[in-house]
Design a protein around this motif. Structure first.
Motif, PDB file in Angstrom:
ATOM      1  N   MET A   1       0.833  -1.196   0.000  1.00  0.00           N
ATOM      2  CA  MET A   1       0.000   0.000   0.000  1.00  0.00           C
ATOM      3  C   MET A   1       0.869   1.249   0.000  1.00  0.00           C
ATOM      4  O   MET A   1       0.630   2.202  -0.741  1.00  0.00           O
TER       5      MET A   1
ATOM      6  N   SER B   1      -8.498   4.020 -10.412  1.00  0.00           N
ATOM      7  CA  SER B   1      -7.838   2.945  -9.671  1.00  0.00           C
ATOM      8  C   SER B   1      -8.256   2.949  -8.218  1.00  0.00           C
ATOM      9  O   SER B   1      -8.476   1.893  -7.618  1.00  0.00           O
TER      10      SER B   1
ATOM     11  N   ILE C   1     -20.788   2.831  -4.729  1.00  0.00           N
ATOM     12  CA  ILE C   1     -20.016   1.800  -4.038  1.00  0.00           C
ATOM     13  C   ILE C   1     -20.282   1.853  -2.540  1.00  0.00           C
ATOM     14  O   ILE C   1     -20.530   0.833  -1.883  1.00  0.00           O
TER      15      ILE C   1
ATOM     16  N   TYR D   1     -21.848  -0.886  -0.072  1.00  0.00           N
ATOM     17  CA  TYR D   1     -21.143  -1.317   1.129  1.00  0.00           C
ATOM     18  C   TYR D   1     -22.053  -1.229   2.346  1.00  0.00           C
ATOM     19  O   TYR D   1     -22.042  -2.083   3.235  1.00  0.00           O
TER      20      TYR D   1
ATOM     21  N   LEU E   1      -6.027  -9.776  -2.024  1.00  0.00           N
ATOM     22  CA  LEU E   1      -7.402  -9.607  -1.540  1.00  0.00           C
ATOM     23  C   LEU E   1      -8.361 -10.599  -2.177  1.00  0.00           C
ATOM     24  O   LEU E   1      -9.572 -10.401  -2.164  1.00  0.00           O
TER      25      LEU E   1
ATOM     26  N   LEU F   1      -1.042  -2.700  -7.862  1.00  0.00           N
ATOM     27  CA  LEU F   1      -2.472  -2.899  -7.652  1.00  0.00           C
ATOM     28  C   LEU F   1      -2.855  -4.364  -7.901  1.00  0.00           C
ATOM     29  O   LEU F   1      -3.643  -4.946  -7.150  1.00  0.00           O
TER      30      LEU F   1
ATOM     31  N   PHE G   1      -4.678  -6.879  -5.437  1.00  0.00           N
ATOM     32  CA  PHE G   1      -5.931  -7.568  -5.750  1.00  0.00           C
ATOM     33  C   PHE G   1      -5.809  -9.061  -5.512  1.00  0.00           C
ATOM     34  O   PHE G   1      -6.719  -9.696  -4.985  1.00  0.00           O
TER      35      PHE G   1
ATOM     36  N   LEU H   1     -11.024   3.903  -6.982  1.00  0.00           N
ATOM     37  CA  LEU H   1     -12.373   3.368  -6.804  1.00  0.00           C
ATOM     38  C   LEU H   1     -12.385   1.838  -6.957  1.00  0.00           C
ATOM     39  O   LEU H   1     -13.086   1.139  -6.223  1.00  0.00           O
ATOM     40  N   ILE H   2     -11.569   1.349  -7.903  1.00  0.00           N
ATOM     41  CA  ILE H   2     -11.509  -0.109  -8.057  1.00  0.00           C
ATOM     42  C   ILE H   2     -10.938  -0.749  -6.800  1.00  0.00           C
ATOM     43  O   ILE H   2     -11.437  -1.762  -6.304  1.00  0.00           O
ATOM     44  N   LEU H   3      -9.911  -0.102  -6.278  1.00  0.00           N
ATOM     45  CA  LEU H   3      -9.309  -0.613  -5.037  1.00  0.00           C
ATOM     46  C   LEU H   3     -10.350  -0.634  -3.927  1.00  0.00           C
ATOM     47  O   LEU H   3     -10.439  -1.591  -3.158  1.00  0.00           O
ATOM     48  N   LEU H   4     -11.162   0.407  -3.880  1.00  0.00           N
ATOM     49  CA  LEU H   4     -12.214   0.464  -2.861  1.00  0.00           C
ATOM     50  C   LEU H   4     -13.172  -0.699  -3.046  1.00  0.00           C
ATOM     51  O   LEU H   4     -13.560  -1.368  -2.074  1.00  0.00           O
ATOM     52  N   LEU H   5     -13.551  -0.953  -4.306  1.00  0.00           N
ATOM     53  CA  LEU H   5     -14.470  -2.060  -4.568  1.00  0.00           C
ATOM     54  C   LEU H   5     -13.887  -3.385  -4.089  1.00  0.00           C
ATOM     55  O   LEU H   5     -14.561  -4.189  -3.432  1.00  0.00           O
ATOM     56  N   ILE H   6     -12.607  -3.597  -4.435  1.00  0.00           N
ATOM     57  CA  ILE H   6     -11.995  -4.861  -4.037  1.00  0.00           C
ATOM     58  C   ILE H   6     -11.890  -4.944  -2.517  1.00  0.00           C
ATOM     59  O   ILE H   6     -12.106  -5.996  -1.910  1.00  0.00           O
ATOM     60  N   LEU H   7     -11.578  -3.810  -1.910  1.00  0.00           N
ATOM     61  CA  LEU H   7     -11.452  -3.806  -0.443  1.00  0.00           C
ATOM     62  C   LEU H   7     -12.763  -4.162   0.220  1.00  0.00           C
ATOM     63  O   LEU H   7     -12.795  -4.913   1.190  1.00  0.00           O
ATOM     64  N   ILE H   8     -13.856  -3.620  -0.284  1.00  0.00           N
ATOM     65  CA  ILE H   8     -15.107  -3.937   0.423  1.00  0.00           C
ATOM     66  C   ILE H   8     -15.568  -5.341   0.101  1.00  0.00           C
ATOM     67  O   ILE H   8     -16.390  -5.896   0.819  1.00  0.00           O
TER      68      ILE H   8
ATOM     69  N   VAL I   1      -7.022   4.521  -0.083  1.00  0.00           N
ATOM     70  CA  VAL I   1      -8.043   4.846  -1.081  1.00  0.00           C
ATOM     71  C   VAL I   1      -8.340   6.334  -1.049  1.00  0.00           C
ATOM     72  O   VAL I   1      -8.389   7.009  -2.101  1.00  0.00           O
ATOM     73  N   ILE I   2      -8.509   6.862   0.176  1.00  0.00           N
ATOM     74  CA  ILE I   2      -8.824   8.293   0.294  1.00  0.00           C
ATOM     75  C   ILE I   2      -7.693   9.121  -0.290  1.00  0.00           C
ATOM     76  O   ILE I   2      -7.915  10.058  -1.071  1.00  0.00           O
TER      77      ILE I   2
ATOM     78  N   PRO J   1     -18.862  -6.951  -5.788  1.00  0.00           N
ATOM     79  CA  PRO J   1     -17.941  -5.841  -6.057  1.00  0.00           C
ATOM     80  C   PRO J   1     -16.878  -6.196  -7.072  1.00  0.00           C
ATOM     81  O   PRO J   1     -16.421  -5.338  -7.829  1.00  0.00           O
TER      82      PRO J   1
ATOM     83  N   SER K   1      -5.599   0.581   4.340  1.00  0.00           N
ATOM     84  CA  SER K   1      -5.885   0.574   2.908  1.00  0.00           C
ATOM     85  C   SER K   1      -7.016   1.534   2.575  1.00  0.00           C
ATOM     86  O   SER K   1      -7.008   2.154   1.516  1.00  0.00           O
ATOM     87  N   TYR K   2      -7.970   1.671   3.500  1.00  0.00           N
ATOM     88  CA  TYR K   2      -9.024   2.654   3.243  1.00  0.00           C
ATOM     89  C   TYR K   2      -8.440   4.063   3.173  1.00  0.00           C
ATOM     90  O   TYR K   2      -8.825   4.870   2.336  1.00  0.00           O
TER      91      TYR K   2
END
Lengths: 81, 240, 111, 488, 518
Positions: free
Chosen positions: A10, C37, D173, D177, A47, A40, A44, C39-46, C8-9, C69, C4-5
């Protein structure tokens, strides 16, 4: 262990992103783009998202980088000549 | 005076972004404090019933091509639109990528690579319902063939091998095929893009020929994406 | 995983900052890539659940990560790629017409 | 209700077939386009007729676990706008568009499909996808002429619409969530338990994203740029449908997911009405300064959208009826104005207000249509714009937004200043010999059809209001919508 | 029952089809005469109801007052259409028909909604009448349109206030929207301060358009005022001030048309006074005065029109052709002058007497006398140039028969009303208990006229002199300038810099977040 790697990734991701944005030379930042994408992809995979990982690898970091390179090729280089 | 102006503008921008970050932080923090893990009715249903209902092992694929196949249609349309935009933006005159020509090693390697890429793309498409991958990724891999040809042997060769008109037509055919397969559902008395409900035999989950219509949808998307991305790439290259 | 959140921010805001502050068109497009990217990371994270496995159910698993997601992420990737491609094509066209990549010099339209 | 899904698929299929016909069978192009548009009209009428009581079409027959299309009166209204605008514009464009004809029709059909999808879908992510479809294709249409201005406008449009899309996506999103579902009805039910603060933040993102596409001030700047050098028949659809579809999505998200009570409590209604007032005042001031006719009409569109937003944000039954009626009316009026402008451009490539001097004596009927439409858009009786503005003002007064009601009348006055300027230029005699290419019947007939609707809907407003009157019950009380969608 | 206004609309629609010259004459004659006949046979108390949107409208309602007004409107329509038909084009005729039709609709409307619609239709049609005549009138038309729409919107706002307070559109119990109704009517009436459009429009527009405008525009204002604002006593003084202003302005004028314009303001002053008294007598007097005013002012406009038609200009010198070469015109001028001066046995006398009778306030009586006196002086100037001053102007062409027919028709009516004042009363059953021809009234009626003659002769050289200076201050132009500069500055902010725009967008986002979350 995996957490540590994850956090490191990260941080790397952020560093590449910042590098990408703040370097002066556009070519450098474009070349950084696939590195960013690759990190990334690894994230992924960690994750548990193999599908998006492949897509990201192929589209986002692969093709998009190609597009960027072509764009720079068509614009900046001409300016230098 | 001018300098102060510039600096204050920059500070203002940074301030905006930082305040946005703080807001987002607040929001994420608040969301995180909620008990949100319990709310996964939909995905729990997909996970528990998805394999029986769609016949696909890869739940992501079953979501993409069955539960939410309509999204995929829209997504394919976006890609088609992008390809069409790029192909009409390019002028008739052709231009090549500037830079030094590649050595023989590159061109030889490319020739070796192409069959591998074809097989990999095919695999990704055909096994989309069993393994990670699917029509999109497979299509991209297939699109890499003309792209590689373009890079190593210039646009003319690539377009001689794969005619632009043919690519466009195959892209359209892919999209039409997707819709037509979707219409099969209506023909059998169910709804658009229906799969299991439309009395299509789903087969045994895990087999290559299974999951009803999903593999065919995958193929169509593969054709479409492959052709579309090849068009996009060649158009960008040709752009003078 | 909390960090990781925050990442994302940070990525999101970095993208916004790139878009609003950079004068170079290519950099702006890059900002959009970063935004996408994130937003995609956020999707994968959730979608991720601790200890879960990927949603490929060749046998029965205890915990499976959320597949929706991931599907949305795939869609977003493709849409984002298309938009980026279109943006870059327009960028090249604009460069041919205006001979510049500076956004502030594209000023035929005003008033 | 197969027709509902055909409303989305048919334009897509047509677009794909046009792509094939470009390469192989060139002859069938015009018949294909026209016949598809006619069939589409029939389909739309079919769906609109069935919009009350509302019904649900489940794509893939998955019901609640898949994507659903829902036809209710609110979406019926938008389908009605498509039905009214689409065939005239297509007939008009067959002769009008000379270069990149195939591409024009491909993008137009895809855009229509995207808008129909946005209007019909009851799924949050699907909404985003179709939004992207419509905005990307309309961006292509902006750049269609490949002129400097067109490309620049397309770039600005692309940047802004993508930025807006990302915020919408972010909100989507986060919504997923929080609720674990993407179905609008289920989200709405789940949202009752979400804390106020998170909901307001999500609402801010939704509002920002959609308003970027709607173009309220100060998020309007890209909008006139996209109008200036794009094919003018596209502008008809752009102001009539693309901007409106964003309004539709915003209203649907706000009223169905968040619910009117929350909107009232969070102060969005007050903010929205205030925002609308500011927007139309500034837009009218700016429109007066324009010398380019398309640009003037674009600023006028911004102002009219502001009226619509006021009507919709008043939050009462009357306001919703007035706002929705104004959506329909504005599509018709602006469509007429743009089509007349397009004929002027076609005949003597006039883009500036100065160029159209004296054209009234060359095209008496078309100029009369222009006058009718512009008086209608100003809001003078007995045209349709007057009725809808009346309803909006009445609703604003009833729910206590006295200042908004008052400023709408001021805005009417301001809008007259620039439309009258154009009309007077139109009727000023020009000594120059004008070389004119005669517009055929296929250009003038759609224009006159739309222009006559301005009068018809003004004199007999009950015609469309029969449909519109059913809308408020679905928006003000989201329980009804949820009940239908959940099939209970 | 077909309403007269609707008849005119139908006429306008029928005129859309390409018609022969003869058919045009026939059609317009038929429509105008039919309108008069229908109006004559209307039964007071009759009304039509119509459901529109959510409200019930009364688009047609007859009573004594509006029957009389409608009748004179229809008569004026006949005269004006006959007068102008040989000159105006088909599109103009259509607009004239719409204009007259909407004026009649406004008069017969039974609720505020219909009134507003007809009011705006009048504005639209008359503005286009002005705009489409020639290139000189474009700016005038623009100005006229904006002024009248401002008035119309003010009326609309009043209606909205009224509606939200009472919940209906009835014309009778008006209470809430009064200030806005006042502005609306003041603009329509060319009240001092709001009068700027009137001289501009009437003097720039072609004379036949001016004739038509002069019949309806201000008069509808008067009628609506009698409906909405009757009985507000303070307005009487305002009417007085407006009339005095009109006298002062019209004395300065060099062009006959402008003189007539300001004279309208004076005459409207009479009507305002009558209406604001509020008694039945006052309102009846005002309406009678409206009728008489339409008769003689139309004739005067028509006469000036003949002068313009024959000589090409409307300066005072050109009036001199009248005495010798245009006999009908001369007689009509004389009759109209006597009428406007209020000389007994001519038509103006009757209504002025009623208003004078209704007034209680001594100041107003004095003012009324001053106004009559001023009117006499102004028109003596007119008469002086027409008949007494030698002129060497030649007649280029003869006026067509239709013009003279229109003038003659109205002159006969004037004489009829003047000699037999009960004619109007009997026509509409509005009886005023007044003996017109007793000594007291005769004396008070003729006094201002008699006074004015010696004073005119004494001060002739001052009065007759043409003042070049034209006192004209327009506050609305300054407001327009403010509007323009604001727009210009705002437009300058849109300089095409995408970064700047994006900054605006992001700021908006932050503001939105702040607003919603706190």
């Amino acid at each position: 262990m995996i957490d540590l790697i994850f956090n490191m990734l990260m941080i790397f991701l952020l560093i590449t992103a910042f590098f990408m944005v703040f370097t002066k030379d556009i070519l450098t930042s474009v070349i950084t783009l696939p590195i960013f994408g690759a990190i990334l992809v690894v994230i992924f995979v960690i994750l548990q998202a193999p599908g998006p990982a492949i897509a990201e690898a192929v589209i986002a970091s692969g093709l998009t980088t190609f597009f960027f390179v072509i764009t720079i090729n068509k614009t900046e280089y001409e300016q230098n000549e | 005076m001018n300098r102060i102006n510039v600096i204050s503008k920059k500070l203002y921008k940074i301030g905006l972004v930082v305040s946005l970050a703080i807001f987002l932080l607040f929001i994420f923090y608040d969301i995180h404090n909620l008990e949100s893990n319990s709310k996964r009715y939909l995905s729990d249903h997909y996970i528990s019933e998805g394999v029986q209902e769609t016949g696909a092992i890869n739940i992501v694929t079953s979501v993409l091509y069955d539960y939410r196949a309509f999204d995929t249609l829209g997504e394919a349309t976006v890609l088609l639109t992008a390809a069409a935009i790029l192909s009409f933006l390019v002028p008739i005159t052709k231009d090549k990528m500037r830079g030094t020509p590649f050595t023989i090693i590159v061109s030889q390697t490319t020739q070796v690579f192409i069959p591998f890429l074809a097989i990999l793309g095919m695999y990704l498409i055909f096994f989309g319902h069993l393994a990670p991958g699917g029509g999109f990724v497979g299509g991209v891999v297939i699109a890499l063939i003309p792209i590689l040809l373009t890079i190593t042997y210039r646009v003319e060769f690539s377009e001689y091998k794969f005619k632009p008109d043919k690519k466009k037509v195959s892209e359209d055919i892919g999209a039409i095929g997707f819709v037509l397969i979707g219409l099969l559902g209506i023909l059998t008395g169910s709804n658009f893009l229906a799969n299991g409900q439309a009395n299509v035999s789903l087969g045994d989950a895990g087999e290559l020929i299974s999951a009803g219509l999903i593999p065919y949808l995958n193929i169509m998307i593969g054709i479409k994406v492959g052709a579309g991305l090849a068009i996009i790439f060649n158009s960008l290259i040709k752009e003078k | 995983m909390q960090i990781s959140y925050i990442a994302v921010i940070i990525l999101f805001c970095l993208g916004i900052y790139t878009i609003i502050s950079n004068k170079n068109i290519i950099k702006m497009v890059m900002g959009f890539t970063i935004l996408e990217s994130s937003l995609i990371l956020l999707l994968i994270l959730i979608s991720y659940t601790p200890g879960g496995t990927a949603p490929i159910l060749d046998r029965q698993y205890e915990i499976v990560v959320d597949p929706i997601p991931q599907a949305l992420a795939l869609t977003t990737i493709v849409i984002g790629g298309s938009v980026t491609a279109v943006m870059l094509a327009v960028t090249i066209k604009l460069y041919k017409r205006y001979r510049t990549l500076n956004v502030d010099k594209l000023r035929k339209l005003r008033g | 209700m197969e027709a509902a899904v055909w409303v989305i698929i048919l334009p897509l299929l047509t677009a794909f077939f046009i792509g094939i016909s470009k390469v192989y069978v060139k002859k069938i192009f015009v018949p294909l386009v026209i016949s598809s548009a006619i069939i589409y009209l029939y389909l739309l009428i079919l769906v609109i007729n069935n919009s009350y009581p509302p019904n649900v079409y489940s794509v893939g027959a998955w019901r609640l676990i898949g994507i659903n299309l829902m036809v209710d009166p609110f979406s019926g209204l938008f389908l009605l706008i498509i039905a009214l605008l689409f065939l005239p514009v297509i007939i008009f464009s067959v002769k009008y568009i000379k270069s990149y004809k195939h591409e024009y029709f491909i993008f137009t059909y895809i855009m229509t499909a995207g808008i129909a999808g946005m209007v019909l879908t009851a799924d949050l992510f699907n909404l985003y996808v179709f939004l992207e479809v419509s905005s990307l294709s309309s961006c292509a249409l902006v750049a269609l002429k490949k002129t400097n201005k067109g490309l620049e406008g397309a770039y600005k449009y692309l940047v802004m619409s993508t930025l807006g899309s990302f915020f919408i996506l972010l909100a989507t999103i986060l919504t997923y969530y929080l609720t674990g579902t993407l179905n609008i009805a289920e989200i709405s039910l789940e949202f009752n338990e979400i804390p106020f603060k998170i909901k307001s933040a999500l609402m801010a993102f939704f509002v920002f994203g959609y308003v970027l596409k709607i173009g309220l001030i100060p998020l309007h700047f890209w909008l006139p740029d996209t109008y200036e050098d794009s094919p003018i028949p596209y502008n008809v659809l752009s102001s009539g449908l693309v901007m409106k579809s964003a309004v539709y999505a915003l209203i649907k998200v706000l009223y169905i997911i968040f619910g009117i009570d929350f909107l009232d409590k969070s102060g969005l209604l007050q903010i929205g009405v205030f925002w609308g007032v500011i927007t139309f005042i500034v837009a009218h001031l700016l429109a007066f300064q324009q010398s380019n006719l398309s640009r003037l009409l674009a600023y006028s569109s911004i102002a009219q959208i502001a009226y619509i937003m006021i009507g919709l944000f008043v939050g009462t039954e009357g306001g919703l009826i007035g706002g929705n009626f104004h959506i329909l009316n504005h599509a018709i009026m602006k469509g007429t104005l743009f089509l007349v402008t397009a004929i002027f451009y076609y005949s003597l490539s006039a883009v500036n207000i100065e160029d159209i001097k004296g054209l009234a004596y060359k095209f008496p009927i078309l100029s009369f249509t222009f006058v009718v439409a512009s008086l209608a858009i100003v809001g003078l009786p007995p045209f349709n714009g007057f009725i809808s503005k009346w309803l909006i003002v009445e609703a604003a007064l009833e729910s206590g937004f006295v200042y908004a009601a008052f400023f709408i009348l001021v805005g009417t006055f301001l809008s007259l200043t620039y439309y009258l300027k154009v009309i007077i230029t139109l009727y000023t005699k020009n000594d120059k010999e004008i070389v004119v290419e005669e517009p055929g019947l296929s250009l003038s007939l759609p224009t006159i059809f739309l222009g006559s609707l301005c009068i018809v809907f003004g004199v007999v407003p009950s015609l469309p209001l029969r449909l519109i009157n059913k809308i408020p019950t679905f928006l003000l009380d989201n329980g009804e919508y949820i009940r239908v969608l959940l099939g209970g | 029952m077909i309403t007269p206004g609707f008849l005119y609309f139908i006429g306008a629609i029928l005129l859309l089809f390409p018609v022969y010259e003869k058919l045009k004459y026939m059609l317009s004659f038929l429509v105008t005469v039919a309108a008069i006949i229908i109006t004559l046979h209307l039964i007071p108390g009759y009304s039509v109801q119509l459901d529109f949107l959510t409200f019930t409208l009364v688009p047609f309602k007859v009573d004594n007052i509006n029957k009389l007004t409608g009748l004179i409107f229809a008569v004026g329509g006949l005269a004006a259409v006959i007068y102008s038909i040989s000159m105006c084009s088909l599109s103009h005729l259509r607009l004239i028909f719409v204009f007259i039709g909407s004026a009649l609709t406004a008069v017969f409307s039974g609720d505020l909604f219909t009134l507003y619609v007809a009011w705006e239709l009048m504005t639209i049609s008359s503005s286009f009448l002005i705009i489409m005549t020639s290139d000189v009138t474009k700016k005038t038309g623009y100005y006229y349109f904006l002024m009248h729409v401002a008035g119309g919107l003010s009326l609309l706002w009043g209606i909205f206030l009224q509606y939200s307070a009472t919940g209906n559109f009835s014309l009778n119990n008006i209470e809430v929207g009064i200030p806005f109704f006042m502005i609306a009517i003041a603009i329509k009436l060319a009240f001092v301060g709001f009068h700027t459009w009137l001289p501009l429009a009437y003097s720039k527009a072609p004379f036949y358009v001016a004739v038509i405008l002069s019949i309806y525009t201000t008069k509808v204002g008067v009628y609506v005022m009698s409906r909405l604002l009757s009985g507000i006593n303070s307005l009487a003084y305002a009417g007085l001030i407006s009339a005095l202003f009109g006298i002062a302005m019209s004395l300065k004028q060099k062009r006959v048309l402008k003189l007539l314009c300001y004279s309208i303001i004076i005459q409207v002053g009479f009507m305002i006074i009558g209406i604001s008294i509020g008694t039945t007598e006052g309102i009846t007097g005002a309406i009678f005065h409206l009728v008489n005013h339409i008769l003689y002012k139309t004739v005067l406009f028509m006469v000036v029109g003949v002068v313009i038609y024959t000589t090409g200009k409307d300066s005072f010198e050109n009036l001199g052709i009248m005495g010798r070469k245009l006999p009908i015109t001369s007689i009509a001028t004389f009759v109209a002058f006597m009428g406007i001066a209020g000389v007994p046995f001519f038509n103006g006398y009757m209504s002025k007497s009623i208003i004078k009778e209704a007034i209680q306030d001594p100041i107003l009586t004095l003012g009324l006398n001053v106004m009559s006196f001023g009117t006499c002086i102004i028109f003596l100037k007119f008469i002086y140039y027409a008949f007494f001053k030698n002129s060497d102007r030649k007649v280029d062409k003869k006026p067509p028969v239709s013009m003279q027919l229109g003038i003659g028709f109205l002159t006969v009516l004037m004489l009829l009303v003047g000699i037999h004042p009960f004619f109007l009363e009997n026509l509409t059953n509005m009886h005023v208990d007044l003996h017109y021809f007793d000594k007291k009234h005769l004396l008070s009626g003729i006094q201002p006229f008699l006074w004015s003659i010696p004073i005119f002769i004494l001060f002739k050289k001052y009065i007759v002199k043409n003042y070049e200076r034209f006192l004209y201050f327009d506050i609305y132009l300054n407001m327009a300038k403010l509007f323009m500069t604001t727009g210009y500055h705002l437009s300058n902010y849109h300089d095409g810099k995408l970064n700047k725009y994006l900054l605006w967008a992001t700021s908006t986002l932050i503001i939105l977040l702040l607003l919603f979350m706190f």
